[in-house]
Motif scaffolding. Structure first.
Motif, short mmCIF file in Angstrom:
data_model
loop_
_atom_site.label_atom_id
_atom_site.label_comp_id
_atom_site.label_asym_id
_atom_site.label_seq_id
_atom_site.Cartn_x
_atom_site.Cartn_y
_atom_site.Cartn_z
N GLU A 44 78.16 -16.79 62.04
CA GLU A 44 77.18 -15.78 61.66
C GLU A 44 76.01 -16.42 60.90
OE1 GLU A 44 77.94 -11.86 62.18
OE2 GLU A 44 78.27 -13.38 63.70
N PRO A 45 74.80 -15.89 61.06
CA PRO A 45 73.66 -16.40 60.28
C PRO A 45 73.93 -16.26 58.79
CG PRO A 45 72.93 -14.96 62.05
CD PRO A 45 74.41 -14.82 61.99
N LEU A 46 73.43 -17.21 58.00
CA LEU A 46 73.67 -17.24 56.57
C LEU A 46 72.37 -17.04 55.81
CD1 LEU A 46 75.41 -17.78 54.05
CD2 LEU A 46 74.96 -20.22 54.39
N LEU A 47 72.40 -16.11 54.85
CA LEU A 47 71.30 -15.89 53.91
C LEU A 47 71.76 -16.43 52.56
CD1 LEU A 47 68.57 -14.62 53.06
CD2 LEU A 47 69.82 -12.47 52.68
N GLU A 103 61.83 -7.35 44.03
CA GLU A 103 60.74 -6.64 44.70
C GLU A 103 61.00 -6.43 46.18
OE1 GLU A 103 57.20 -8.85 43.96
OE2 GLU A 103 57.22 -8.46 41.79
N ARG A 104 61.67 -7.40 46.80
CA ARG A 104 61.91 -7.32 48.25
C ARG A 104 63.21 -8.02 48.59
NH1 ARG A 104 61.19 -10.65 52.66
NH2 ARG A 104 60.29 -12.31 51.37
N PHE A 105 64.08 -7.33 49.33
CA PHE A 105 65.31 -7.96 49.79
C PHE A 105 65.17 -8.25 51.28
CE2 PHE A 105 69.64 -8.60 51.04
CZ PHE A 105 70.23 -9.16 49.91
N PRO A 106 65.44 -9.48 51.71
CA PRO A 106 65.24 -9.83 53.13
C PRO A 106 66.14 -9.01 54.05
CG PRO A 106 65.58 -11.79 51.76
CD PRO A 106 65.92 -10.61 50.91
N LYS A 107 65.63 -8.69 55.21
CA LYS A 107 66.44 -8.04 56.23
C LYS A 107 67.38 -9.08 56.82
CE LYS A 107 66.11 -5.24 60.42
NZ LYS A 107 65.21 -4.65 61.44
N HIS A 108 68.67 -8.77 56.85
CA HIS A 108 69.64 -9.78 57.28
C HIS A 108 70.93 -9.11 57.72
CE1 HIS A 108 71.71 -13.65 57.41
NE2 HIS A 108 72.71 -13.10 56.73
N ARG A 109 71.61 -9.75 58.67
CA ARG A 109 72.94 -9.33 59.10
C ARG A 109 73.76 -10.57 59.42
NH1 ARG A 109 75.72 -4.91 57.84
NH2 ARG A 109 77.20 -4.28 59.43
N GLY A 110 74.86 -10.74 58.73
CA GLY A 110 75.71 -11.91 58.94
C GLY A 110 76.48 -12.23 57.68
N SER A 111 76.33 -13.45 57.17
CA SER A 111 76.97 -13.88 55.93
C SER A 111 75.92 -14.07 54.85
CB SER A 111 77.73 -15.19 56.14
OG SER A 111 78.84 -15.01 56.99
N VAL A 112 76.37 -14.03 53.59
CA VAL A 112 75.47 -14.18 52.44
C VAL A 112 76.12 -15.11 51.43
CG1 VAL A 112 74.22 -13.00 50.59
CG2 VAL A 112 74.59 -11.84 52.79
N ALA A 113 75.33 -16.02 50.85
CA ALA A 113 75.77 -16.86 49.74
C ALA A 113 75.02 -16.43 48.48
CB ALA A 113 75.52 -18.33 50.03
N LEU A 114 75.75 -16.29 47.39
CA LEU A 114 75.17 -15.89 46.11
C LEU A 114 75.80 -16.79 45.05
CD1 LEU A 114 73.32 -13.75 44.79
CD2 LEU A 114 75.31 -12.26 44.58
N LEU A 115 75.19 -17.95 44.86
CA LEU A 115 75.79 -19.01 44.06
C LEU A 115 75.04 -19.20 42.75
CD1 LEU A 115 76.28 -21.61 46.95
CD2 LEU A 115 77.84 -19.77 46.24
N ASP A 116 75.72 -18.98 41.64
CA ASP A 116 75.15 -19.19 40.30
C ASP A 116 73.88 -18.37 40.09
OD1 ASP A 116 77.18 -21.00 39.79
OD2 ASP A 116 76.02 -22.71 40.47
N VAL A 117 73.94 -17.11 40.45
CA VAL A 117 72.80 -16.20 40.30
C VAL A 117 73.12 -15.05 39.37
CG1 VAL A 117 71.29 -14.58 41.52
CG2 VAL A 117 71.85 -16.77 42.57
#
Length: 222
Positions: A44-47, A103-117
């Motif tokens: 899956e695409p990764l954001l 302000e803006r969340f990217p349009k995305h479908r797939g997987s997401v990484a949220l590291l040290d945020v």
């Protein structure tokens, strides 16, 4: 197979500061050896939210993960460095964008990484960002989080103190705001049909870092 740390770090040359920064991160932080395994069977695409200079991309590619990749960060200087390094590393298929998620969340479908945020956001903003990220996760995707947890341990206190010190001396532009608890994370992800697994990821460091991998429950709609 161990990551080719010096090869990855060399992608940031001739910027010697970023070369040594990335080399030290790869040598000390267990994150970059562990996270590619979360995408072992994932096409899956990764954001990558808060991607910084794009180290995760290099680790994924070095580990044989060819997932389509988009990295976003508010820091335009880091994004510029990420673009140069990805090109030098032969990863021209990656996309890096300057983006303020408040302000803006990217349009995305797939997987997401949220590291040290998460620790740099107040509690309410953490919940908002987690909800936005969770809604992007497809049936075959996953949400991969690295964060400290508020659990009353000495590691938790050490993590908070180090983050605050890093801001005071200029290592980090944003100061520590809050640590989520495991219960808060589970509850937020569950509301969006995601089941989360928690694994300690402090390695040889004193920090209370955890790897959280959240996937859609079998009964949840994609």
């Amino acid at each position: 197979m161990p990551l080719p740390k010096r090869t990855i770090a060399a992608s940031y040359l001739p910027d010697r500061y970023r070369y040594y920064y990335s080399l030290s991160k790869l040598a000390i932080d267990p994150l970059y050896e562990a996270v590619p395994d979360a995408f072992d069977e994932d096409a899956e695409p990764l954001l990558d939210l808060g991607c910084g200079i794009g180290l995760l991309l290099h680790c994924l590619r070095a580990s044989g993960r060819k997932v389509p990749y988009v990295g976003v960060d508010t820091d335009a200087v880091k994004i510029a460095a990420a673009r140069v390094a990805s090109s030098r590393g032969g990863h021209d298929d990656a996309d890096f964008q300057v983006c303020d998620l408040s302000e803006r969340f990217p349009k995305h479908r797939g997987s997401v990484a949220l590291l040290d945020v998460l620790q740099y956001l107040p509690h309410q903003a953490q919940g908002t960002l987690l909800s936005q990220a969770a809604q992007c996760v497809s049936r075959r995707g996953q949400l991969v989080i690295r964060t400290g947890l508020a659990d009353g341990t000495w590691r938790s206190a050490m993590t908070r103190a180090t983050d605050r010190f890093g801001h005071r001396v200029g290592w980090m532009k944003t100061s520590f705001k809050a640590q989520p608890s495991a219960q808060e994370l589970r509850a937020t992800l569950h509301r969006h049909g995601l089941h989360a697994e928690f694994k300690p990821l402090w390695g040889r460091t004193p920090f209370n870092n955890w790897l959280v991998i959240a996937r859609r429950s079998a009964s949840a709609a994609a």
